[in-house]
Design a protein around this motif. Sequence first.
Motif, PDB file in Angstrom:
ATOM      1  N   ALA A 170       0.733   4.025  -2.762  1.00 36.65           N
ATOM      2  CA  ALA A 170       0.408   5.402  -2.393  1.00 36.65           C
ATOM      3  C   ALA A 170       1.468   6.369  -2.921  1.00 36.65           C
ATOM      4  N   CYS A 181      -8.995  -1.848  -5.590  1.00 41.36           N
ATOM      5  CA  CYS A 181      -8.664  -3.230  -5.227  1.00 41.36           C
ATOM      6  C   CYS A 181      -7.858  -3.908  -6.324  1.00 41.36           C
ATOM      7  N   VAL A 228      -5.351   4.725  -4.843  1.00 39.85           N
ATOM      8  CA  VAL A 228      -4.667   3.947  -3.800  1.00 39.85           C
ATOM      9  C   VAL A 228      -5.506   2.756  -3.372  1.00 39.85           C
ATOM     10  N   VAL A 229      -6.787   2.991  -3.201  1.00 43.67           N
ATOM     11  CA  VAL A 229      -7.625   1.932  -2.662  1.00 43.67           C
ATOM     12  C   VAL A 229      -8.359   1.187  -3.766  1.00 43.67           C
ATOM     13  N   SER A 236      -6.623  10.413  -6.095  1.00 47.26           N
ATOM     14  CA  SER A 236      -6.056   9.917  -4.835  1.00 47.26           C
ATOM     15  C   SER A 236      -6.635   8.563  -4.481  1.00 47.26           C
ATOM     16  N   LEU A 237      -7.872   8.368  -4.866  1.00 45.85           N
ATOM     17  CA  LEU A 237      -8.534   7.118  -4.488  1.00 45.85           C
ATOM     18  C   LEU A 237      -8.035   5.922  -5.290  1.00 45.85           C
ATOM     19  N   ILE A 274       0.838  -1.203   0.000  1.00 45.96           N
ATOM     20  CA  ILE A 274       0.000   0.000   0.000  1.00 45.96           C
ATOM     21  C   ILE A 274       0.871   1.251   0.000  1.00 45.96           C
ATOM     22  N   LEU A 285      -3.975  -3.543  -5.749  1.00 47.85           N
ATOM     23  CA  LEU A 285      -3.498  -4.347  -4.620  1.00 47.85           C
ATOM     24  C   LEU A 285      -3.603  -5.837  -4.937  1.00 47.85           C
ATOM     25  N   VAL A 302       0.778   6.904  -6.559  1.00 50.26           N
ATOM     26  CA  VAL A 302      -0.453   7.670  -6.765  1.00 50.26           C
ATOM     27  C   VAL A 302      -0.197   9.144  -6.497  1.00 50.26           C
TER      28      VAL A 302
END
Lengths: 193, 215
Positions: free
Chosen positions: B92, B124, B121-122, B118-119, B88, B127, B95
């Motif tokens: 990040a 899925c 990062v999350v 920015s989102l 992560i 990751l 990103v």
Amino acid sequence: MKEESLWYIFINASLINNFVLAYFLGICPFLGVSGKLETATKMGGAVTFVMLISSVCAYGINAFLIAVGAPFLQLISFIVVIASTVQLVEMFVRKMSPALFRALGIFLPLITTNCAILGLALFQTQKGYGMVESLVYALGAGAGFTLALVLIAGLRERLDFAEVPGVVKGTALTLLIAGILSLSFMGFAGLGG
Amino acid sequence: MNKHTDKPGFFAALEDSPSADTFLRGLWKDNPVFVQVLGMCPVLAVTNTAENALAMGLATAFVLLMSNVLVSSLRHFIPKQVRIASYILIIATFVTITDYAIMAISVELHKSLGAFISLIVVNCLILSRAEAFASKNTIGNSVLDALGMGIGFTFALLCLGVVREVLGNGSVFGFGLFPDTFQEWIVMILPAGGFFTLAIWLLLFNILKQKRATT
């Protein structure tokens, strides 16, 4: 920034700009754990809890980062805070209720990558909310997330007994319901002044 | 090992080598959006115009590529217990770079994508590729995987973006398509339209899959 009443912030985050149905944040758990009403309620609770903690932390961190002049670290520090909060919740849930732990399964650690939580931290910074406002915003967002999750879980439980053509079953059906829900949530626009 | 030998022609020849398969998988068979249903948030949120969709797809593909390369090259050094946290952090970092780069290229675009850069990062998807693929494979294969998944993701975003812009705005990439008498379907640009469009694409995919299974 124009002065917003706390009540407006709450209504705005939970109904008018519902995180799931208007901002599309947190779609993964929304599709994943919305099969059963009970799991959905508890998932909503867990997410709200993480939101509250990370909202306060994000407020503190942001103030600190601006003070030391390193705003580019914002994203990285937010995500670290969220990840550790989720870890905490995970340990707590495993200890207190193993059954719930199993029911939430992979979606519990995945709260870390729930965009609703990072989105909340980013939005509250963008809007320049203070400590109390951030907390109310987090509460509203959590309530809105839980509401959307519970609504869709209820609908999906009903639809288990309906005769649905094979091709529509699964994600496509859930998305169609979500679309209709999203349409109806548009009716809240203008609420709260 | 290879179970696609029954497919004739060009693609069968390509799929014989493992790396080509790695690349092609993300494009179609394991398309991140339509098949794996990963990374839904940006798929729905920023596809109200084709331009936004393309920008978002490319930004995501870039982050995916860079993080896959780094995760893959560090795979022997990252202890197992802290791997997710390390992934992560890596994501990040890239990103943040992308965020600042987009702001430098076009302030307007940055505004219309908003917090969704920015989102990434999350997302899925990124990751899951780091965890499921890059942490176990060589750098070369990870690059191919990232490229395939990235292009597949961009393609899916474009599928949604184009449909929503054509119906909701009567244009593609900002160029008008229809005469002035065209009545725009405002609902398609609104959040609800995103859900409906994606649902219909998934439906189409399901029908395709079913047809292929029966023939």
